[in-house]
Design a protein around this motif. Structure first.
Motif, PDB file in Angstrom:
ATOM      1  N   PRO A 121       0.972  -1.233   0.226  1.00 29.07           N
ATOM      2  CA  PRO A 121       0.154  -0.042  -0.003  1.00 29.07           C
ATOM      3  C   PRO A 121       0.950   1.227  -0.055  1.00 29.07           C
ATOM      4  O   PRO A 121       1.793   1.268   0.599  1.00 29.07           O
ATOM      5  CB  PRO A 121      -0.842  -0.099   1.311  1.00 29.07           C
ATOM      6  CG  PRO A 121      -0.740  -1.352   1.552  1.00 29.07           C
ATOM      7  CD  PRO A 121       0.415  -2.147   1.032  1.00 29.07           C
ATOM      8  N   ILE A 122       0.506   2.343  -0.663  1.00 30.74           N
ATOM      9  CA  ILE A 122       1.337   3.526  -0.978  1.00 30.74           C
ATOM     10  C   ILE A 122       1.691   3.878   0.558  1.00 30.74           C
ATOM     11  O   ILE A 122       2.729   4.486   0.816  1.00 30.74           O
ATOM     12  CB  ILE A 122       0.508   4.504  -1.666  1.00 30.74           C
ATOM     13  CG1 ILE A 122       0.316   4.059  -3.147  1.00 30.74           C
ATOM     14  CG2 ILE A 122       1.370   5.863  -1.893  1.00 30.74           C
ATOM     15  CD1 ILE A 122      -0.470   4.909  -3.907  1.00 30.74           C
ATOM     16  N   LYS A 123       0.759   4.000   1.406  1.00 29.73           N
ATOM     17  CA  LYS A 123       0.818   4.572   2.913  1.00 29.73           C
ATOM     18  C   LYS A 123       2.076   3.828   3.556  1.00 29.73           C
ATOM     19  O   LYS A 123       2.918   4.390   4.446  1.00 29.73           O
ATOM     20  CB  LYS A 123      -0.220   4.623   3.530  1.00 29.73           C
ATOM     21  CG  LYS A 123      -1.474   5.822   2.968  1.00 29.73           C
ATOM     22  CD  LYS A 123      -1.051   7.138   2.979  1.00 29.73           C
ATOM     23  CE  LYS A 123      -1.700   7.962   2.356  1.00 29.73           C
ATOM     24  NZ  LYS A 123      -1.310   9.343   2.217  1.00 29.73           N
ATOM     25  N   GLU A 124       1.909   2.227   3.319  1.00 30.55           N
ATOM     26  CA  GLU A 124       3.202   1.577   4.017  1.00 30.55           C
ATOM     27  C   GLU A 124       4.327   1.920   3.414  1.00 30.55           C
ATOM     28  O   GLU A 124       5.186   1.992   4.366  1.00 30.55           O
ATOM     29  CB  GLU A 124       2.383   0.224   3.924  1.00 30.55           C
ATOM     30  CG  GLU A 124       3.521  -0.745   4.619  1.00 30.55           C
ATOM     31  CD  GLU A 124       2.955  -2.068   4.689  1.00 30.55           C
ATOM     32  OE1 GLU A 124       3.858  -3.202   4.890  1.00 30.55           O
ATOM     33  OE2 GLU A 124       1.588  -2.359   4.414  1.00 30.55           O
TER      34      GLU A 124
ATOM     35  N   GLU B 170       1.134   2.419 -10.110  1.00 28.75           N
ATOM     36  CA  GLU B 170       0.285   2.391  -8.979  1.00 28.75           C
ATOM     37  C   GLU B 170      -1.241   1.720  -9.482  1.00 28.75           C
ATOM     38  O   GLU B 170      -1.648   1.695 -10.509  1.00 28.75           O
ATOM     39  CB  GLU B 170      -0.262   3.836  -8.698  1.00 28.75           C
ATOM     40  CG  GLU B 170      -0.961   4.329  -7.348  1.00 28.75           C
ATOM     41  CD  GLU B 170      -1.194   5.700  -7.274  1.00 28.75           C
ATOM     42  OE1 GLU B 170      -2.198   6.000  -6.636  1.00 28.75           O
ATOM     43  OE2 GLU B 170      -0.168   6.499  -7.897  1.00 28.75           O
ATOM     44  N   ASP B 171      -1.781   0.944  -8.417  1.00 27.91           N
ATOM     45  CA  ASP B 171      -3.017   0.202  -8.699  1.00 27.91           C
ATOM     46  C   ASP B 171      -3.801   0.088  -7.321  1.00 27.91           C
ATOM     47  O   ASP B 171      -3.295  -0.421  -6.408  1.00 27.91           O
ATOM     48  CB  ASP B 171      -2.647  -1.181  -9.171  1.00 27.91           C
ATOM     49  CG  ASP B 171      -3.754  -1.926  -9.465  1.00 27.91           C
ATOM     50  OD1 ASP B 171      -4.846  -1.636 -10.032  1.00 27.91           O
ATOM     51  OD2 ASP B 171      -3.847  -3.450  -9.293  1.00 27.91           O
ATOM     52  N   ASN B 172      -4.991   0.621  -7.375  1.00 26.95           N
ATOM     53  CA  ASN B 172      -6.014   0.688  -6.296  1.00 26.95           C
ATOM     54  C   ASN B 172      -5.133   1.051  -5.060  1.00 26.95           C
ATOM     55  O   ASN B 172      -5.149   0.189  -3.913  1.00 26.95           O
ATOM     56  CB  ASN B 172      -6.743  -0.716  -5.971  1.00 26.95           C
ATOM     57  CG  ASN B 172      -7.496  -1.077  -7.315  1.00 26.95           C
ATOM     58  OD1 ASN B 172      -7.915   0.106  -7.939  1.00 26.95           O
ATOM     59  ND2 ASN B 172      -7.350  -2.241  -7.725  1.00 26.95           N
ATOM     60  N   GLU B 173      -4.474   2.105  -4.883  1.00 35.75           N
ATOM     61  CA  GLU B 173      -3.787   2.610  -3.647  1.00 35.75           C
ATOM     62  C   GLU B 173      -2.529   1.768  -3.436  1.00 35.75           C
ATOM     63  O   GLU B 173      -2.187   1.850  -2.220  1.00 35.75           O
ATOM     64  CB  GLU B 173      -4.803   2.837  -2.466  1.00 35.75           C
ATOM     65  CG  GLU B 173      -5.765   3.557  -2.663  1.00 35.75           C
ATOM     66  CD  GLU B 173      -5.408   5.125  -2.791  1.00 35.75           C
ATOM     67  OE1 GLU B 173      -4.537   5.831  -2.270  1.00 35.75           O
ATOM     68  OE2 GLU B 173      -5.950   5.859  -3.724  1.00 35.75           O
ATOM     69  N   ASN B 174      -2.119   1.002  -4.217  1.00 35.81           N
ATOM     70  CA  ASN B 174      -1.067   0.194  -4.021  1.00 35.81           C
ATOM     71  C   ASN B 174       0.138   0.454  -4.809  1.00 35.81           C
ATOM     72  O   ASN B 174      -0.087   0.983  -5.945  1.00 35.81           O
ATOM     73  CB  ASN B 174      -1.354  -1.530  -4.192  1.00 35.81           C
ATOM     74  CG  ASN B 174      -2.133  -1.885  -2.913  1.00 35.81           C
ATOM     75  OD1 ASN B 174      -1.989  -1.808  -1.843  1.00 35.81           O
ATOM     76  ND2 ASN B 174      -3.119  -2.697  -3.509  1.00 35.81           N
ATOM     77  N   LEU B 175       1.262   0.446  -4.487  1.00 40.60           N
ATOM     78  CA  LEU B 175       2.565   0.332  -5.409  1.00 40.60           C
ATOM     79  C   LEU B 175       3.130  -1.216  -5.975  1.00 40.60           C
ATOM     80  O   LEU B 175       3.263  -1.983  -4.785  1.00 40.60           O
ATOM     81  CB  LEU B 175       3.677   1.146  -4.855  1.00 40.60           C
ATOM     82  CG  LEU B 175       3.399   2.476  -4.471  1.00 40.60           C
ATOM     83  CD1 LEU B 175       4.434   3.045  -3.911  1.00 40.60           C
ATOM     84  CD2 LEU B 175       2.936   3.331  -5.681  1.00 40.60           C
ATOM     85  N   ASN B 176       3.288  -1.461  -6.960  1.00 40.92           N
ATOM     86  CA  ASN B 176       3.635  -2.795  -7.492  1.00 40.92           C
ATOM     87  C   ASN B 176       4.968  -2.581  -8.204  1.00 40.92           C
ATOM     88  O   ASN B 176       5.007  -1.723  -9.026  1.00 40.92           O
ATOM     89  CB  ASN B 176       2.548  -3.275  -8.566  1.00 40.92           C
ATOM     90  CG  ASN B 176       1.289  -3.418  -7.820  1.00 40.92           C
ATOM     91  OD1 ASN B 176       0.824  -4.305  -6.966  1.00 40.92           O
ATOM     92  ND2 ASN B 176       0.397  -2.572  -8.109  1.00 40.92           N
TER      93      ASN B 176
END
Length: 161
Positions: free
Chosen positions: A28-31, A63-69
Protein backbone atom coordinates in the motif's frame (compact mmCIF):
# COMPACT_ATOMS: atom_id res chain seq x y z
CA UNK A 1 19.88 -5.24 -25.48
CA UNK A 2 21.97 -5.81 -22.39
CA UNK A 3 20.22 -7.64 -19.57
CA UNK A 4 21.32 -8.77 -16.15
CA UNK A 5 22.72 -6.56 -13.44
CA UNK A 6 22.49 -2.92 -14.36
CA UNK A 7 23.86 0.21 -12.76
CA UNK A 8 21.11 1.21 -10.38
CA UNK A 9 20.34 4.82 -9.57
CA UNK A 10 19.64 6.12 -6.10
CA UNK A 11 15.85 6.25 -6.48
CA UNK A 12 15.75 2.60 -7.52
CA UNK A 13 17.86 1.65 -4.48
CA UNK A 14 15.54 3.57 -2.16
CA UNK A 15 12.45 1.87 -3.57
CA UNK A 16 14.10 -1.56 -3.64
CA UNK A 17 15.19 -1.17 0.00
CA UNK A 18 11.60 -0.88 1.15
CA UNK A 19 10.30 -3.76 -0.96
CA UNK A 20 13.21 -6.00 0.05
CA UNK A 21 12.62 -5.25 3.74
CA UNK A 22 8.91 -6.01 3.39
CA UNK A 23 9.59 -9.09 1.19
CA UNK A 24 6.74 -8.36 -1.18
CA UNK A 25 6.29 -7.04 -4.74
CA UNK A 26 3.23 -4.98 -3.71
CA UNK A 27 2.71 -2.47 -0.89
CA UNK A 28 0.00 0.00 0.00
CA UNK A 29 1.27 3.49 -0.83
CA UNK A 30 0.86 4.62 2.77
CA UNK A 31 2.86 1.64 4.06
CA UNK A 32 5.64 2.38 1.55
CA UNK A 33 5.78 6.03 2.62
CA UNK A 34 5.60 5.08 6.31
CA UNK A 35 8.58 2.74 5.86
CA UNK A 36 10.68 5.52 4.32
CA UNK A 37 9.76 8.00 7.05
CA UNK A 38 9.52 5.93 10.19
CA UNK A 39 11.07 2.49 9.64
CA UNK A 40 14.19 3.70 7.82
CA UNK A 41 13.98 7.28 9.18
CA UNK A 42 15.40 8.53 5.89
CA UNK A 43 13.00 11.40 5.21
CA UNK A 44 9.92 13.33 6.20
CA UNK A 45 6.44 12.07 5.27
CA UNK A 46 6.19 14.78 2.58
CA UNK A 47 9.49 13.66 1.07
CA UNK A 48 8.33 10.04 1.21
CA UNK A 49 5.22 11.02 -0.78
CA UNK A 50 7.46 12.69 -3.33
CA UNK A 51 9.57 9.53 -3.59
CA UNK A 52 6.49 7.41 -4.28
CA UNK A 53 5.44 9.82 -7.06
CA UNK A 54 8.97 9.85 -8.49
CA UNK A 55 9.03 6.03 -8.47
CA UNK A 56 5.76 5.89 -10.43
CA UNK A 57 6.96 8.52 -12.94
CA UNK A 58 10.22 6.59 -13.41
CA UNK A 59 8.33 3.33 -13.98
CA UNK A 60 10.08 1.60 -11.06
CA UNK A 61 6.60 0.88 -9.71
CA UNK A 62 3.07 1.30 -10.97
CA UNK A 63 0.09 2.38 -8.94
CA UNK A 64 -2.98 0.19 -8.71
CA UNK A 65 -5.84 0.68 -6.23
CA UNK A 66 -3.75 2.60 -3.67
CA UNK A 67 -0.93 0.06 -3.96
CA UNK A 68 2.54 0.30 -5.42
CA UNK A 69 3.55 -2.70 -7.53
CA UNK A 70 7.17 -3.34 -8.48
CA UNK A 71 8.13 -3.20 -12.16
CA UNK A 72 11.72 -4.26 -11.48
CA UNK A 73 13.40 -7.48 -10.39
CA UNK A 74 14.83 -7.11 -6.90
CA UNK A 75 17.33 -9.93 -7.56
CA UNK A 76 19.30 -7.62 -9.88
CA UNK A 77 19.65 -4.88 -7.27
CA UNK A 78 22.44 -4.86 -4.75
CA UNK A 79 22.04 -2.42 -1.87
CA UNK A 80 25.04 -1.72 0.37
CA UNK A 81 24.47 -2.41 4.06
CA UNK A 82 25.12 1.24 5.00
CA UNK A 83 23.04 2.71 2.15
CA UNK A 84 21.25 5.94 2.88
CA UNK A 85 19.80 8.29 0.25
CA UNK A 86 21.57 11.60 -0.31
CA UNK A 87 19.98 15.02 -0.71
CA UNK A 88 20.57 14.65 -4.46
CA UNK A 89 17.54 12.34 -4.55
CA UNK A 90 15.23 15.34 -4.38
CA UNK A 91 17.13 17.44 -6.91
CA UNK A 92 14.88 18.30 -9.84
CA UNK A 93 15.90 16.27 -12.90
CA UNK A 94 15.81 17.61 -16.43
CA UNK A 95 13.28 16.20 -18.88
CA UNK A 96 16.02 14.28 -20.69
CA UNK A 97 17.23 12.77 -17.40
CA UNK A 98 13.66 11.74 -16.59
CA UNK A 99 13.19 10.12 -20.01
CA UNK A 100 16.57 8.37 -19.77
CA UNK A 101 15.73 7.01 -16.32
CA UNK A 102 12.34 5.85 -17.60
CA UNK A 103 13.92 4.01 -20.56
CA UNK A 104 16.61 2.50 -18.33
CA UNK A 105 14.07 1.05 -15.93
CA UNK A 106 11.47 0.08 -18.54
CA UNK A 107 13.73 -1.94 -20.83
CA UNK A 108 16.56 -2.72 -18.38
CA UNK A 109 19.21 -1.00 -20.48
CA UNK A 110 22.39 0.61 -19.20
CA UNK A 111 22.09 4.40 -18.86
CA UNK A 112 25.20 4.97 -21.01
CA UNK A 113 23.67 2.99 -23.89
CA UNK A 114 20.47 5.01 -23.61
CA UNK A 115 22.43 8.28 -23.67
CA UNK A 116 24.38 7.06 -26.69
CA UNK A 117 21.18 6.23 -28.58
CA UNK A 118 19.74 9.67 -27.81
CA UNK A 119 22.94 11.39 -28.94
CA UNK A 120 23.00 9.34 -32.14
CA UNK A 121 19.37 10.23 -32.88
CA UNK A 122 20.07 13.92 -32.20
CA UNK A 123 23.11 13.90 -34.50
CA UNK A 124 21.24 11.93 -37.20
CA UNK A 125 18.90 14.86 -37.63
CA UNK A 126 21.83 17.29 -37.79
CA UNK A 127 20.82 18.59 -34.39
CA UNK A 128 17.62 20.04 -35.87
CA UNK A 129 15.60 18.28 -33.17
CA UNK A 130 15.48 19.48 -29.63
CA UNK A 131 17.37 16.96 -27.48
CA UNK A 132 14.13 16.19 -25.60
CA UNK A 133 12.42 15.24 -28.87
CA UNK A 134 15.33 12.95 -29.76
CA UNK A 135 14.91 11.29 -26.34
CA UNK A 136 11.16 10.82 -26.95
CA UNK A 137 11.86 9.25 -30.36
CA UNK A 138 14.37 6.83 -28.86
CA UNK A 139 11.95 5.90 -26.06
CA UNK A 140 9.19 5.26 -28.62
CA UNK A 141 11.52 3.13 -30.77
CA UNK A 142 12.43 1.09 -27.69
CA UNK A 143 8.75 0.35 -27.05
CA UNK A 144 8.29 2.62 -24.04
CA UNK A 145 4.97 4.30 -23.25
CA UNK A 146 5.91 7.95 -23.69
CA UNK A 147 2.53 9.54 -23.02
CA UNK A 148 3.61 10.90 -19.61
CA UNK A 149 6.36 12.93 -21.31
CA UNK A 150 4.55 14.58 -24.21
CA UNK A 151 3.22 17.53 -22.22
CA UNK A 152 6.49 18.02 -20.33
CA UNK A 153 8.50 18.07 -23.56
CA UNK A 154 6.00 20.38 -25.24
CA UNK A 155 6.11 22.82 -22.29
CA UNK A 156 9.91 22.70 -22.27
CA UNK A 157 10.15 23.43 -26.01
CA UNK A 158 7.74 26.37 -25.70
CA UNK A 159 10.09 27.84 -23.07
CA UNK A 160 12.97 27.74 -25.60
CA UNK A 161 11.12 30.10 -27.88
Amino acid sequence: MKFGVVRVDELTKVVASVFKKKSTPQLPIKEFEFALSFDFKWMSPDEASKVSRMAVESNIVHEDNENLNLNIALDNISIPHDFKPSNELFKEKSIIEQIMEYITVTINMDRQNVASKINTKHEKFSELLYPEVAAILVAKEMGCDIMPFYQKVYNNIIQYE
